[in-house]
Design a protein around this motif. Structure first.
Motif, mmCIF file in Angstrom:
data_model
loop_
_atom_site.group_PDB
_atom_site.id
_atom_site.type_symbol
_atom_site.label_atom_id
_atom_site.label_comp_id
_atom_site.label_asym_id
_atom_site.label_seq_id
_atom_site.Cartn_x
_atom_site.Cartn_y
_atom_site.Cartn_z
ATOM 1 N N PHE A 51 -12.811 -42.784 56.006
ATOM 2 C CA PHE A 51 -14.081 -42.174 55.605
ATOM 3 C C PHE A 51 -13.893 -41.224 54.422
ATOM 4 C CE2 PHE A 51 -14.268 -43.254 60.106
ATOM 5 C CZ PHE A 51 -15.310 -44.165 60.086
ATOM 6 N N GLU A 52 -12.913 -41.538 53.600
ATOM 7 C CA GLU A 52 -12.603 -40.693 52.451
ATOM 8 C C GLU A 52 -13.783 -40.566 51.492
ATOM 9 O OE1 GLU A 52 -8.933 -40.095 49.286
ATOM 10 O OE2 GLU A 52 -9.249 -42.059 50.180
ATOM 11 N N TYR A 53 -14.631 -41.577 51.472
ATOM 12 C CA TYR A 53 -15.793 -41.514 50.570
ATOM 13 C C TYR A 53 -16.658 -40.295 50.867
ATOM 14 C CZ TYR A 53 -18.636 -43.368 54.416
ATOM 15 O OH TYR A 53 -19.276 -43.541 55.622
ATOM 16 N N LYS A 54 -16.627 -39.808 52.110
ATOM 17 C CA LYS A 54 -17.380 -38.597 52.449
ATOM 18 C C LYS A 54 -16.759 -37.374 51.768
ATOM 19 C CE LYS A 54 -18.962 -40.403 56.889
ATOM 20 N NZ LYS A 54 -19.182 -40.138 58.313
ATOM 21 N N ASN A 77 -18.713 -31.518 58.533
ATOM 22 C CA ASN A 77 -18.514 -31.132 59.932
ATOM 23 C C ASN A 77 -17.833 -32.278 60.683
ATOM 24 O OD1 ASN A 77 -20.494 -33.049 60.333
ATOM 25 N ND2 ASN A 77 -21.909 -31.713 61.415
ATOM 26 N N ASN A 78 -17.584 -32.080 61.967
ATOM 27 C CA ASN A 78 -17.013 -33.110 62.845
ATOM 28 C C ASN A 78 -15.771 -33.773 62.252
ATOM 29 O OD1 ASN A 78 -19.065 -32.786 64.848
ATOM 30 N ND2 ASN A 78 -20.445 -33.959 63.531
ATOM 31 N N LEU A 79 -14.853 -32.937 61.757
ATOM 32 C CA LEU A 79 -13.614 -33.445 61.190
ATOM 33 C C LEU A 79 -12.617 -33.773 62.290
ATOM 34 C CD1 LEU A 79 -13.257 -30.760 58.368
ATOM 35 C CD2 LEU A 79 -14.098 -33.107 58.092
ATOM 36 N N ILE A 85 -16.257 -40.714 61.575
ATOM 37 C CA ILE A 85 -17.510 -41.453 61.473
ATOM 38 C C ILE A 85 -18.712 -40.534 61.685
ATOM 39 C CG2 ILE A 85 -17.564 -42.138 63.905
ATOM 40 C CD1 ILE A 85 -18.647 -44.875 62.939
ATOM 41 N N TYR A 86 -18.499 -39.425 62.382
ATOM 42 C CA TYR A 86 -19.590 -38.493 62.710
ATOM 43 C C TYR A 86 -19.751 -37.371 61.679
ATOM 44 C CZ TYR A 86 -18.936 -40.870 67.142
ATOM 45 O OH TYR A 86 -18.812 -41.831 68.111
#
Length: 198
Positions: free
Chosen positions: A133-136, A177-179, A189-190
């Motif tokens: 999820f690096e794009y985040k 958040n939610n790391l 994912i969250y």
């Protein structure tokens, strides 16, 4: 002493004298050890993306030094301002401040266009299977980079930190958040982007 030794070793030529002056000015203005940065440019290059290096390698030495010194100053100031935030330097509120402050400082000395090119290229890395999820993270970093560039438009070296913090406290910067619960605190994912005033 390191500057004097270098300048003397070149026979006090104009180019070395100008570099020596620049190292002193950067050290004085940003309160960082610019000589150490100059001596460790190969290490800094190792942390850059290929796209970033392609730009960096075309730059004059004074611009290279200001860009790197801005990043170092931003890191040091983040560690001072956010010692209790976990995670402080990867995807949290401290990371949001660091990116904005780095871009703001750099823009003041090498311009917002070149700074944006460099810091955008910095995020251009091959995907990692460890961080799906690096794009985040990239979305977060690019957003905060742009906020630092905006803050620099109304700043000088004595006001840039105040203006970046004002944007931070007003929620213009964002963090994730939610790391993951363990270092390096990758997004999950969250994970979603949250304004820094929340």
């Amino acid at each position: 002493n390191a500057i004097n030794a270098y300048v003397a070793s070149t026979g006090f030529n104009d180019q070395s004298m100008e570099l020596g002056k620049e190292l002193i000015n950067i050290s004085k203005d940003l309160k960082v050890n610019a000589v150490e940065i100059w001596q460790n440019i190969p290490d800094y290059r190792g942390m850059m993306s290929q796209a970033e290096l392609e730009i960096f390698d075309t730059m004059l030495i004074n611009r290279k030094l200001w860009y790197l010194a801005s990043g170092k100053k931003a890191l040091e100031r983040t560690q001072e301002l956010f010692p209790s935030f976990t995670p402080t330097l990867h995807n949290g509120k401290g990371d949001a401040f660091r990116h904005a402050f780095w871009n703001g400082l750099s823009a003041l000395r090498i311009g917002s266009v070149l700074t944006e090119q460099l810091t955008t290229a910095h995020e251009n890395r091959p995907p990692s299977s460890l961080n799906p999820f690096e794009y985040k993270e990239v979305e977060m970093d690019l957003h905060n980079n742009s906020q630092g560039l905006i803050a620099s438009q109304y700043s000088n070296l004595s006001t840039i930190e105040y203006n970046v913090l004002a944007r931070f406290n007003s929620g213009y910067l964002v963090y994730l958040n939610n790391l993951q619960i363990a270092p390096p605190y990758y997004p999950t994912i969250y994970s979603v982007l949250i304004p820094t005033n929340q």
